[in-house]
Design a protein around this motif. Structure first.
Motif, PDB file in Angstrom:
ATOM      1  N   SER A  25      50.973  56.124  22.137  1.00 27.85           N
ATOM      2  CA  SER A  25      50.302  56.218  20.839  1.00 27.85           C
ATOM      3  C   SER A  25      48.864  55.735  20.939  1.00 27.85           C
ATOM      4  CB  SER A  25      51.065  55.409  19.795  1.00 27.85           C
ATOM      5  OG  SER A  25      50.897  54.027  20.027  1.00 27.85           O
ATOM      6  N   ILE A  26      48.612  54.801  21.857  1.00 23.71           N
ATOM      7  CA  ILE A  26      47.251  54.300  22.041  1.00 23.71           C
ATOM      8  C   ILE A  26      46.369  55.371  22.675  1.00 23.71           C
ATOM      9  CG2 ILE A  26      45.858  52.690  23.390  1.00 23.71           C
ATOM     10  CD1 ILE A  26      48.333  50.706  22.932  1.00 23.71           C
ATOM     11  N   LEU A  27      46.904  56.027  23.689  1.00 28.33           N
ATOM     12  CA  LEU A  27      46.132  57.054  24.388  1.00 28.33           C
ATOM     13  C   LEU A  27      45.754  58.205  23.454  1.00 28.33           C
ATOM     14  CD1 LEU A  27      47.813  57.313  27.907  1.00 28.33           C
ATOM     15  CD2 LEU A  27      45.571  56.407  27.340  1.00 28.33           C
ATOM     16  N   GLN A  28      46.645  58.472  22.513  1.00 28.53           N
ATOM     17  CA  GLN A  28      46.349  59.548  21.571  1.00 28.53           C
ATOM     18  C   GLN A  28      45.131  59.244  20.719  1.00 28.53           C
ATOM     19  OE1 GLN A  28      50.235  59.870  19.814  1.00 28.53           O
ATOM     20  NE2 GLN A  28      50.495  61.981  20.538  1.00 28.53           N
ATOM     21  N   LYS A  29      44.876  57.953  20.566  1.00 29.92           N
ATOM     22  CA  LYS A  29      43.740  57.560  19.737  1.00 29.92           C
ATOM     23  C   LYS A  29      42.424  57.524  20.504  1.00 29.92           C
ATOM     24  CE  LYS A  29      46.653  54.772  16.738  1.00 29.92           C
ATOM     25  NZ  LYS A  29      47.246  53.433  16.734  1.00 29.92           N
ATOM     26  N   ILE A  36      49.255  64.599  27.097  1.00 30.14           N
ATOM     27  CA  ILE A  36      49.056  63.150  27.025  1.00 30.14           C
ATOM     28  C   ILE A  36      50.213  62.420  27.703  1.00 30.14           C
ATOM     29  CG2 ILE A  36      49.032  61.185  25.415  1.00 30.14           C
ATOM     30  CD1 ILE A  36      47.280  62.802  23.581  1.00 30.14           C
ATOM     31  N   GLY A  37      51.400  62.979  27.557  1.00 29.91           N
ATOM     32  CA  GLY A  37      52.563  62.405  28.223  1.00 29.91           C
ATOM     33  C   GLY A  37      52.370  62.337  29.725  1.00 29.91           C
ATOM     34  N   ILE A  38      51.829  63.422  30.290  1.00 31.60           N
ATOM     35  CA  ILE A  38      51.585  63.467  31.739  1.00 31.60           C
ATOM     36  C   ILE A  38      50.495  62.473  32.121  1.00 31.60           C
ATOM     37  CG2 ILE A  38      50.771  64.921  33.630  1.00 31.60           C
ATOM     38  CD1 ILE A  38      51.931  67.329  31.882  1.00 31.60           C
ATOM     39  N   VAL A  39      49.413  62.480  31.313  1.00 33.13           N
ATOM     40  CA  VAL A  39      48.291  61.585  31.561  1.00 33.13           C
ATOM     41  C   VAL A  39      48.756  60.133  31.516  1.00 33.13           C
ATOM     42  CG1 VAL A  39      46.188  60.668  30.490  1.00 33.13           C
ATOM     43  CG2 VAL A  39      46.456  63.129  30.806  1.00 33.13           C
ATOM     44  N   ASN A  40      49.627  59.858  30.570  1.00 34.40           N
ATOM     45  CA  ASN A  40      50.122  58.508  30.332  1.00 34.40           C
ATOM     46  C   ASN A  40      50.713  57.867  31.580  1.00 34.40           C
ATOM     47  OD1 ASN A  40      51.073  56.192  28.877  1.00 34.40           O
ATOM     48  ND2 ASN A  40      53.108  57.127  28.904  1.00 34.40           N
ATOM     49  N   GLU A  41      51.371  58.685  32.386  1.00 33.41           N
ATOM     50  CA  GLU A  41      52.032  58.157  33.579  1.00 33.41           C
ATOM     51  C   GLU A  41      51.048  57.601  34.606  1.00 33.41           C
ATOM     52  OE1 GLU A  41      54.575  61.264  35.014  1.00 33.41           O
ATOM     53  OE2 GLU A  41      55.516  61.469  33.026  1.00 33.41           O
ATOM     54  N   GLN A  42      49.794  57.997  34.480  1.00 37.37           N
ATOM     55  CA  GLN A  42      48.787  57.566  35.444  1.00 37.37           C
ATOM     56  C   GLN A  42      48.224  56.190  35.094  1.00 37.37           C
ATOM     57  OE1 GLN A  42      47.290  59.979  37.828  1.00 37.37           O
ATOM     58  NE2 GLN A  42      47.340  61.949  36.753  1.00 37.37           N
ATOM     59  N   PRO A  63      38.873  49.060  20.516  1.00 38.87           N
ATOM     60  CA  PRO A  63      40.008  49.891  20.909  1.00 38.87           C
ATOM     61  C   PRO A  63      39.630  51.374  20.942  1.00 38.87           C
ATOM     62  CG  PRO A  63      40.758  48.204  19.417  1.00 38.87           C
ATOM     63  CD  PRO A  63      39.264  48.065  19.500  1.00 38.87           C
ATOM     64  N   GLY A  64      39.981  52.040  22.029  1.00 40.89           N
ATOM     65  CA  GLY A  64      39.634  53.444  22.200  1.00 40.89           C
ATOM     66  C   GLY A  64      38.428  53.644  23.095  1.00 40.89           C
ATOM     67  N   ASP A  65      37.606  52.595  23.257  1.00 46.74           N
ATOM     68  CA  ASP A  65      36.425  52.682  24.126  1.00 46.74           C
ATOM     69  C   ASP A  65      36.825  52.569  25.592  1.00 46.74           C
ATOM     70  OD1 ASP A  65      34.717  52.918  21.981  1.00 46.74           O
ATOM     71  OD2 ASP A  65      34.145  50.793  21.945  1.00 46.74           O
ATOM     72  N   TYR A  66      36.087  53.253  26.436  1.00 49.19           N
ATOM     73  CA  TYR A  66      36.365  53.165  27.871  1.00 49.19           C
ATOM     74  C   TYR A  66      35.248  52.406  28.570  1.00 49.19           C
ATOM     75  CZ  TYR A  66      33.071  57.071  28.046  1.00 49.19           C
ATOM     76  OH  TYR A  66      31.971  57.871  27.893  1.00 49.19           O
ATOM     77  N   PHE A  67      35.539  51.891  29.736  1.00 48.25           N
ATOM     78  CA  PHE A  67      34.524  51.200  30.544  1.00 48.25           C
ATOM     79  C   PHE A  67      34.979  51.176  31.995  1.00 48.25           C
ATOM     80  CE2 PHE A  67      36.719  47.053  31.006  1.00 48.25           C
ATOM     81  CZ  PHE A  67      37.710  47.194  30.047  1.00 48.25           C
TER      82      PHE A  67
END
Lengths: 252, 252
Positions: free
Chosen positions: A26-30, A42-48, A97-101
């Motif tokens: 649910s976090i990745l979706q955001k 997203i499910g596939i991405v999530n595993e990484q 939350p949601g920001d990348y670095f």
DNA sequence: CGCTACGTTGATCGCACTCAAGTATAGTGG
DNA sequence: CCACTATACTTGAGTGCGATCAACGTAGCG
């Protein structure tokens, strides 16, 4: 549960559950740049991704380390710092939350130019830099979103360069307060509270000045009725006048 | 044809031919983010570009204008400037052939935050922002290269923020001279000439100081034997000592 | 040769840094 | 609940770096 608190800032404690595997999806979706993906993707991405939590003040990575991972803030706030040889730290950004670095451009053999530090208790998700690179190749729309956000950050950083080059300390502090209020403002009773622990040191490191100068300016602003402040918090009471100061210095 | 010149900087005059349609193709091939494309692909891409030339000091676009185009420097040098309400200008970057500027992130309805100005006589290629966006979708590898370069620029700009926040004017000028020498250095007889017209005003606008202070520092550096300088040019004679002043870890 | 833009140098001023001492607040344990 | 402590914050006095104001020197160009 209305316990009497001195600080109006909600210090959200990151419970273990917040950082659990189950909630990662649910976090990745955001995350803005995964928004374009389908639920299956997203499910596939999530595993990484792997998740980690840090306490306030803890370093997520240090500048100079091999840049091997991309991070996403899941909960809490993360500070990006650059260090000077003189020992002074510069606070480049406070990530939400949601920001990348971390390592998000497909460069090989690079080192982190900055240190990432937990500002509040945080939960972050991380992915191997190469895996992220593969992901960008696989989903071009994601790459374009990342480019988009990176370009915006570049423009914002250039604006900070302009401010440091031409504006007074007072103007810079007014500007940073307005920017934070825009991003984290919590409105109640005509006043806008900046929802984060914000010390004079933080403020000084964000505006290229000293704690003492930041303190003097903040006190002055309060005396003039522009803001209300306390230990680790600031709320804006007169946005219009603060904007005037940020734009055109009153001189004193 | 060794005519006696006062300035050692080659002021390359951009003849009409340099900016002709026929040479565009070879120029595009040199652009970093098109390097990944085949000759045929570049041919197709080429048709989307138009070429324009500008004289020194002319504006290519003004800040505040609708950001409708992406530009690529074909020949000459382009300055990116931000303006302050006080009237002072900040010189964010000096772009070289192959560098891009303008609207390069797929954002809609944006305005240029900076002004692009011809520093020398220049020839630029331009493409409609939307067409460029389509191109990025079509060639994901190009998008990744653009992301790569944009991320590098962000890191460099963050480093400037650090310098402005913590370093003295002397340190900043030493750093900018070293950076320019790295990018445009022309070595001869142990000295490194910075191959571009470089005035005290330019230097001041790059380091967030005044012309007078820049002049004093430069004079001081020359007196100490670190550099040689004249009207619109600077050459580095003692890189090591300059690096020490800038505060760069020489690693030895 | 003037004219213009670039550059230098001096004198003075003031903003912000430094050094220093002190106050207030949140958290801790008795 | 209160003393105790650590940390955040404040405030004052003095200093200095760099900005400002001003005048003059100098190179290049028509």
């Amino acid at each position: 549960m209305t316990t009497r608190r001195k600080t109006p800032v909600q210090v959200e404690t990151v419970e273990p559950a917040t950082c659990s595997v189950g909630l990662r999806l649910s976090i990745l979706q955001k995350v803005p740049f995964f928004h374009v993906l389908t639920a299956d993707e997203i499910g596939i991405v999530n595993e990484q991704f792997r998740e980690f939590s840090f306490q306030p003040g803890e370093a997520i990575y240090f500048s100079g380390e091999q840049a091997a991972k991309l991070y996403v803030v899941a909960a809490g706030q993360v500070k990006l710092l650059r260090h000077s040889l003189s020992g002074q730290d510069v606070l480049l950004d406070v990530l939400q939350p949601g920001d990348y670095f971390g390592s998000f451009s497909p460069l090989a053999d690079e080192r982190y130019p900055d240190t990432a530090q937990a500002h509040t208790a945080v939960c972050v998700l991380s992915i191997n830099a190469k895996a992220f690179h593969t992901l960008l190749n696989q989903y071009p729309s994601v790459a374009l979103r990342v480019l988009d956000i990176t370009a915006r950050r570049l423009r914002e950083t250039q604006e900070i360069v302009r401010q440091l080059s031409t504006d007074s300390v007072g103007q810079r502090i007014a500007a940073v307060l307005l920017k934070l209020a825009e991003k984290l403002g919590e409105v109640s009773n005509e006043i806008v509270l900046i929802q984060m622990p914000l010390s004079r040191v933080d403020l000084a490191q964000m505006t290229g000045t000293t704690t003492e100068s930041a303190s003097r300016i903040v006190s002055q602003f309060q005396k003039e009725g522009l803001i209300r402040t306390g230990r680790q918090w600031i709320a804006i009471t007169d946005r219009t006048r603060l904007e005037k100061i940020a734009g055109i210095d009153t001189g004193g």
